[in-house]
Enzyme design. Structure first.
Site, short mmCIF file in Angstrom:
data_model
loop_
_atom_site.label_atom_id
_atom_site.label_comp_id
_atom_site.label_asym_id
_atom_site.label_seq_id
_atom_site.Cartn_x
_atom_site.Cartn_y
_atom_site.Cartn_z
N GLY A 119 0.98 -1.18 0.05
CA GLY A 119 -0.11 -0.02 0.07
C GLY A 119 0.80 1.30 0.01
CB THR A 122 4.27 -1.03 0.38
OG1 THR A 122 4.22 -1.83 1.51
CG2 THR A 122 5.49 -1.85 -0.47
CB THR A 142 -4.81 -0.94 0.14
OG1 THR A 142 -5.80 -0.72 1.18
CG2 THR A 142 -4.78 0.15 -0.86
CB ILE A 143 -9.35 -4.13 1.46
CG1 ILE A 143 -8.83 -3.44 3.02
CG2 ILE A 143 -8.73 -5.53 1.43
CD1 ILE A 143 -10.12 -4.11 3.93
CG ASP A 144 -8.24 0.91 3.56
OD1 ASP A 144 -8.77 -0.19 3.89
OD2 ASP A 144 -7.55 1.51 4.63
NE ARG A 179 -33.01 -6.11 17.37
CZ ARG A 179 -32.90 -7.23 18.04
NH1 ARG A 179 -32.24 -7.94 17.08
NH2 ARG A 179 -32.96 -7.60 19.06
NE ARG A 282 -29.40 -6.34 19.70
CZ ARG A 282 -30.28 -5.48 20.39
NH1 ARG A 282 -30.11 -4.48 20.60
NH2 ARG A 282 -31.10 -6.30 21.00
CG LEU A 289 -14.78 -11.74 9.23
CD1 LEU A 289 -16.37 -11.39 9.81
CD2 LEU A 289 -14.56 -13.15 8.87
CD GLN A 290 -14.23 -4.72 6.58
OE1 GLN A 290 -14.42 -3.92 5.80
NE2 GLN A 290 -13.96 -4.76 7.67
O1 F6P Z 1 -4.92 -0.38 5.31
C1 F6P Z 1 -5.65 -1.47 5.41
C2 F6P Z 1 -6.71 -1.68 6.46
O2 F6P Z 1 -7.16 -2.84 6.36
C3 F6P Z 1 -7.30 -0.49 7.01
O3 F6P Z 1 -8.48 -0.41 6.70
C4 F6P Z 1 -7.26 -0.85 8.45
O4 F6P Z 1 -7.30 0.23 9.46
C5 F6P Z 1 -5.88 -1.53 8.94
O5 F6P Z 1 -5.32 -1.96 7.62
C6 F6P Z 1 -5.97 -2.41 10.19
O6 F6P Z 1 -4.44 -2.82 10.15
P1 F6P Z 1 -4.05 -3.98 11.01
O7 F6P Z 1 -4.40 -5.37 10.41
O8 F6P Z 1 -2.73 -3.87 11.55
O9 F6P Z 1 -4.97 -3.94 12.46
#
Ligand code: F6P
Length: 364
Positions: A119, A122, A142-144, A179, A282, A289-290
């Site tokens: 990411g 890196t 990166t998933i972000d 809910r 809730r 998991l993501q």
């Molecule tokens: O940058 C990717 C990410 O998945 C962020 O969305 C999240 O805040 C972070 O990594 C979590 O990092 P770690 O695995 O060190 O808890």
């Protein structure tokens, strides 16, 4: 552009893992071994392995049958920045510049090129090592989905697919119990996951870091929905915060490339909604998991294209660059174009416009 003999290619995965890393490793290693007759050196646990000289030659078997495998066969770490390397001792942690040692290891292992998959952190490290003379090519993951210079990163589609499935499941429960279901997703500075999955899952309220929210706007939306549909889904990014408020920080660790770990905004939003509206609420935190599991077909294809194109760039002697998806094509861009930047959701993003068009509240 200099041309290079590719005999020994190093490869590493840095930062948080994500689906598709193994697909990149495979698509670098397979053609490297078969077309270039090169040796592929897997560097273990990200830049940590390069600083400490932990690497091993990969065999064709190592990279067979891994396209669908989550995580990374090489291991990864977000504590291995060679320029700010944490050295632990009984008296505590000292941050040290280990870049010379890193360059020495690169040279001692006779690497002709290094493919660094990771990411933003890196890419910043890659840029600095390239300036020291390393033949380095970045592959953005990166998933972000917040890396500047590429339309999309692999990992994002897999994360959005998982969150969308979670929202679908939460919706049936929310509607049965009348809910509010709050789902907290990853996204520290950029709200692409909360927004993408929120749109795909039909969330009623989406809260992202780029749009600081007003509490009253959320409460009004919940009250309106409780009189009609009688349930609400709130998709909230971990980096979302109210106007004038701060991130909710779980932990600060100076050994990490990004020292701050976020989390907890979902519970805060859920509690405040219940207190203000009385509607039962809730919270579900999807967390890591993501980042786990098998990549989607889209991510496998993108990762495969990125890896193969990174190797092509190396064979042309094109270094100090990052592969990137621009429109339909995978191209290379200079690392300068991506470092110290973040691709946030723009205020005029079409995805925001369409979310609003279908009646989704953005908390503003
Ligand atoms: O940058 C990717 C990410 O998945 C962020 O969305 C999240 O805040 C972070 O990594 C979590 O990092 P770690 O695995 O060190 O808890």
């Amino acid at each position: 552009m200099k041309s290079t003999t590719l005999q020994r290619i190093g490869i590493l995965t840095g930062g948080g893992d994500c689906p598709g890393l193994n697909a990149v490793i495979r698509s670098v290693a397979k053609p490297a071994m078969s077309y270039f007759n090169a040796k592929v050196i897997g560097i273990l646990d990200g830049f940590e392995g390069l600083v400490e000289g932990r690497m091993r030659e990969l065999s064709p078997l190592d990279v067979t049958g891994i396209i669908n495998l989550g995580g990374t066969i090489l291991g990864t770490s977000n504590k291995g920045d060679p320029f700010h390397y944490p050295i632990e001792s009984p008296s505590g942690v000292t941050i040290t510049d280990c870049s010379d040692k890193t360059l020495k290891n690169y040279n001692d292992w006779n690497l002709d090129a290094l493919i660094a998959i990771g990411g933003e952190g890196t890419m910043n490290i890659a840029y600095k090592l390239a300036k020291m003379g390393m033949n380095i090519i970045g592959v953005p993951k990166t998933i972000d989905n917040d890396i500047e210079g590429t339309d999309i990163t692999f990992g994002y589609d897999s994360a959005v697919a998982l969150v969308t499935d979670a929202i679908d499941r939460l919706q049936t429960s929310a509607s049965s119990h009348h809910r509010v279901m709050v789902v907290e997703v990853m996204g520290r500075y950029a709200g692409w996951i909360a927004l993408g999955a929120g749109v795909a899952g039909g969330a009623d309220i989406i809260l992202i870091p780029e749009i600081p929210f007003k509490w009253d706007s959320i409460f009004d939306a919940v009250v309106k929905r409780s009189k009609g549909a009688k349930f609400s889904i709130v998709s909230v990014a971990e980096g979302a915060r109210p106007e004038g408020g701060k991130f909710i920080v779980q932990e600060k660790d100076i050994r990490r490339t990004d020292p701050i770990r976020l989390g907890g905004i979902g519970a805060v939003v859920a509690n405040r909604i219940f207190e203000a509206t009385g509607v039962e609420t809730r919270v579900t935190v999807l967390g890591h998991l993501q980042r786990g599991g098998s990549p989607t077909a889209f991510d496998r294809i993108l990762a495969t294209r990125f890896g193969a194109m990174a190797l092509q760039a190396a064979s042309r002697g094109e270094f100090g660059c990052m592969v990137s998806l621009r429109g339909r094509d995978v191209v290379t861009i200079a690392l300068e174009e991506t470092i110290n930047k973040r691709r946030l959701v723009p205020a005029d993003s079409q995805l925001i416009l369409v979310a609003r068009a279908v009646g989704t509240y953005l908390g503003d």
